[in-house]
Design a protein around this motif. Structure first.
Motif, PDB file in Angstrom:
ATOM      1  N   SER A 271       0.853  -1.199   0.058  1.00 56.34           N
ATOM      2  CA  SER A 271      -0.051   0.203   0.155  1.00 56.34           C
ATOM      3  C   SER A 271       0.905   1.347  -0.108  1.00 56.34           C
ATOM      4  O   SER A 271       0.508   2.295  -0.820  1.00 56.34           O
ATOM      5  N   LEU A 272       1.870   1.203   0.700  1.00 58.61           N
ATOM      6  CA  LEU A 272       2.748   2.543   0.949  1.00 58.61           C
ATOM      7  C   LEU A 272       3.620   2.506  -0.536  1.00 58.61           C
ATOM      8  O   LEU A 272       3.660   3.809  -0.934  1.00 58.61           O
ATOM      9  N   LEU A 273       3.980   1.575  -1.037  1.00 63.79           N
ATOM     10  CA  LEU A 273       4.699   1.743  -2.344  1.00 63.79           C
ATOM     11  C   LEU A 273       3.644   2.244  -3.329  1.00 63.79           C
ATOM     12  O   LEU A 273       3.984   3.007  -4.436  1.00 63.79           O
ATOM     13  N   ASP A 274       2.336   1.862  -3.490  1.00 66.80           N
ATOM     14  CA  ASP A 274       1.354   2.216  -4.279  1.00 66.80           C
ATOM     15  C   ASP A 274       0.863   3.697  -4.215  1.00 66.80           C
ATOM     16  O   ASP A 274       0.532   4.353  -5.160  1.00 66.80           O
TER      17      ASP A 274
ATOM     18  N   MET B  20       1.078  10.220  -3.709  1.00 65.66           N
ATOM     19  CA  MET B  20       0.304  10.772  -2.941  1.00 65.66           C
ATOM     20  C   MET B  20       1.111  11.262  -1.469  1.00 65.66           C
ATOM     21  O   MET B  20       0.870  12.426  -1.276  1.00 65.66           O
ATOM     22  N   LEU B  21       1.810  10.371  -1.058  1.00 70.01           N
ATOM     23  CA  LEU B  21       2.360  10.629   0.208  1.00 70.01           C
ATOM     24  C   LEU B  21       3.520  12.007  -0.075  1.00 70.01           C
ATOM     25  O   LEU B  21       3.677  12.768   0.679  1.00 70.01           O
TER      26      LEU B  21
ATOM     27  N   LYS C  88       3.370  14.454  -2.089  1.00 69.79           N
ATOM     28  CA  LYS C  88       2.465  15.609  -2.482  1.00 69.79           C
ATOM     29  C   LYS C  88       1.714  16.059  -1.264  1.00 69.79           C
ATOM     30  O   LYS C  88       1.335  17.311  -1.271  1.00 69.79           O
ATOM     31  N   ASN C  89       1.187  15.232  -0.310  1.00 70.12           N
ATOM     32  CA  ASN C  89       0.231  15.344   0.888  1.00 70.12           C
ATOM     33  C   ASN C  89       0.645  14.867   2.183  1.00 70.12           C
ATOM     34  O   ASN C  89       1.222  13.906   2.161  1.00 70.12           O
ATOM     35  N   PRO C  90       0.738  15.750   3.155  1.00 74.51           N
ATOM     36  CA  PRO C  90       1.038  15.493   4.253  1.00 74.51           C
ATOM     37  C   PRO C  90       0.359  14.519   5.159  1.00 74.51           C
ATOM     38  O   PRO C  90      -0.416  14.969   6.346  1.00 74.51           O
ATOM     39  N   LEU C  91      -0.220  13.398   4.535  1.00 77.84           N
ATOM     40  CA  LEU C  91      -0.995  12.365   5.160  1.00 77.84           C
ATOM     41  C   LEU C  91      -0.227  11.373   6.129  1.00 77.84           C
ATOM     42  O   LEU C  91       0.742  10.895   5.893  1.00 77.84           O
ATOM     43  N   PRO C  92      -1.230  11.021   7.085  1.00 72.27           N
ATOM     44  CA  PRO C  92      -0.551   9.932   7.838  1.00 72.27           C
ATOM     45  C   PRO C  92      -0.351   8.827   7.025  1.00 72.27           C
ATOM     46  O   PRO C  92      -1.222   8.145   6.745  1.00 72.27           O
ATOM     47  N   PRO C  93       0.877   8.169   6.917  1.00 71.31           N
ATOM     48  CA  PRO C  93       1.169   6.947   6.244  1.00 71.31           C
ATOM     49  C   PRO C  93      -0.020   5.586   6.705  1.00 71.31           C
ATOM     50  O   PRO C  93      -0.055   4.809   5.752  1.00 71.31           O
ATOM     51  N   ALA C  94      -0.467   5.460   7.891  1.00 68.53           N
ATOM     52  CA  ALA C  94      -1.105   4.583   8.303  1.00 68.53           C
ATOM     53  C   ALA C  94      -2.412   4.445   7.555  1.00 68.53           C
ATOM     54  O   ALA C  94      -3.045   3.336   7.565  1.00 68.53           O
ATOM     55  N   ILE C  95      -2.805   5.717   7.042  1.00 71.64           N
ATOM     56  CA  ILE C  95      -4.125   5.549   6.296  1.00 71.64           C
ATOM     57  C   ILE C  95      -4.145   4.436   4.990  1.00 71.64           C
ATOM     58  O   ILE C  95      -5.104   3.788   4.830  1.00 71.64           O
ATOM     59  N   PHE C  96      -3.122   4.103   4.455  1.00 71.51           N
ATOM     60  CA  PHE C  96      -3.096   3.312   3.313  1.00 71.51           C
ATOM     61  C   PHE C  96      -2.904   1.886   3.619  1.00 71.51           C
ATOM     62  O   PHE C  96      -3.711   1.216   2.772  1.00 71.51           O
ATOM     63  N   PRO C  97      -2.182   1.602   4.464  1.00 71.67           N
ATOM     64  CA  PRO C  97      -2.316   0.108   4.805  1.00 71.67           C
ATOM     65  C   PRO C  97      -3.624  -0.205   5.765  1.00 71.67           C
ATOM     66  O   PRO C  97      -4.205  -1.283   5.130  1.00 71.67           O
ATOM     67  N   ALA C  98      -4.141   0.545   6.233  1.00 65.77           N
ATOM     68  CA  ALA C  98      -5.545   0.763   6.907  1.00 65.77           C
ATOM     69  C   ALA C  98      -6.776   0.378   5.788  1.00 65.77           C
ATOM     70  O   ALA C  98      -7.266  -0.234   5.919  1.00 65.77           O
ATOM     71  N   ARG C  99      -6.544   1.304   4.766  1.00 69.34           N
ATOM     72  CA  ARG C  99      -7.389   1.316   3.563  1.00 69.34           C
ATOM     73  C   ARG C  99      -7.274  -0.005   3.152  1.00 69.34           C
ATOM     74  O   ARG C  99      -8.259  -0.612   2.827  1.00 69.34           O
TER      75      ARG C  99
END
Length: 270
Positions: free
Chosen positions: A100-103, A107-108, A110-121
């Motif tokens: 998920s983080l590689l994909d 986005m990460l 360009k945007n200051p989003l918490p990385p945990a969002i993507f494995p959670a998704r």
């Protein structure tokens, strides 16, 4: 303990504060998996459904194969389904969460989003696929043991399995960001890991001096718990919950350490 798990706790708080965004991203992930196909989201459920139906048809109907007297059930197909479906859920969530983080690297950046969002998704989207199938086993299997109340253990077991998948997938996603070979290695381990678990055979068939090896597989305790609940209508024994707790605690500590050490470099790795 909260101080020890400060980094992981920070991520959980971020996920809770952004829960609506996580929900929207999860729904989009779920819908995108089979977008453009005629069957649509039905293809999310058809492969696992056809797989478990094939087990039942081949082993219980065509060949009428039976397990030994010490197995939790005599029917081979019924036994395989109880372990295989949670294993497929575990493998799917872990693999998708690991990538998920590689994909989401662009986005990460360009945007200051918490990385945990993507494995959670990724894990939650996989849960949307498999949770209805796992829960469907409850009404299917309860008549076999006269509606034993132990079958309710499936609910906390699956909830804890989702948590396990998130912790493991998030850790592997960080590791994969630093070293791309992790994706191939974990894919191989998942393909052979099913043979080092009680999914395909009862624990009693595994050589007793080597049974401790089964506990090195994070899904072994869960599979034993599902077998106890669904095949026998009994609440899983204390050792099952104990091993589950050990795995969750160990993964939480390892993930927290990985988060603490990679926080400033993770985006650069991607």
């Amino acid at each position: 303990m909260m101080h020890i798990l400060s980094s992981l706790g920070e991520d959980f708080r971020a996920l809770w504060s952004l829960r609506r965004l996580v929900g929207v991203l999860t729904r989009r992930e779920f819908e995108a998996r089979n977008a453009g196909s005629v069957g649509g989201i039905l293809w999310a459920w058809l492969p696992p459904l056809l797989t478990v139906f094939a087990y039942y048809l081949v082993f219980d109907v065509v060949f009428s194969m039976r397990l030994g007297e010490h197995a939790p059930t005599s029917r081979v197909g019924a036994y395989l389904i109880v372990g295989m479906l949670p294993w497929m859920a575990f493998a799917d969530a872990t693999q998708r969460g690991m990538s998920s983080l590689l994909d989401a690297g662009g986005m990460l950046q360009k945007n200051p989003l918490p990385p945990a969002i993507f494995p959670a998704r990724a894990v939650l989207a996989s849960t949307l696929v498999f949770s209805p199938l796992v829960l469907l086993l409850i009404p299917i299997y309860t008549p076999a043991h006269h509606f034993g109340l132990g079958v309710t253990a499936v609910l906390p077991l699956y909830a804890l399995q989702v948590l396990l998948c998130f912790l493991l997938a998030y850790f592997l996603a960080i590791f994969a960001a630093a070293l791309r070979d992790v994706v191939q290695v974990v894919g191989f381990l998942l393909s052979i890991g099913i043979f080092l678990s009680p999914v395909l055979f009862p624990v009693t068939m595994f050589p007793e001096p080597w049974r401790w090896v089964l506990w090195l597989n994070p899904m072994s305790a869960f599979v034993m718990g599902y077998q106890s609940a669904l095949l026998q209508g009994m609440w899983p024994p204390a050792e099952v919950w104990g091993v589950v707790a050990i795995w969750l605690s160990a993964l939480g500590l390892v993930l927290n350490m990985a988060l603490s050490r990679s926080r400033d470099q993770l985006v650069d790795w991607l």
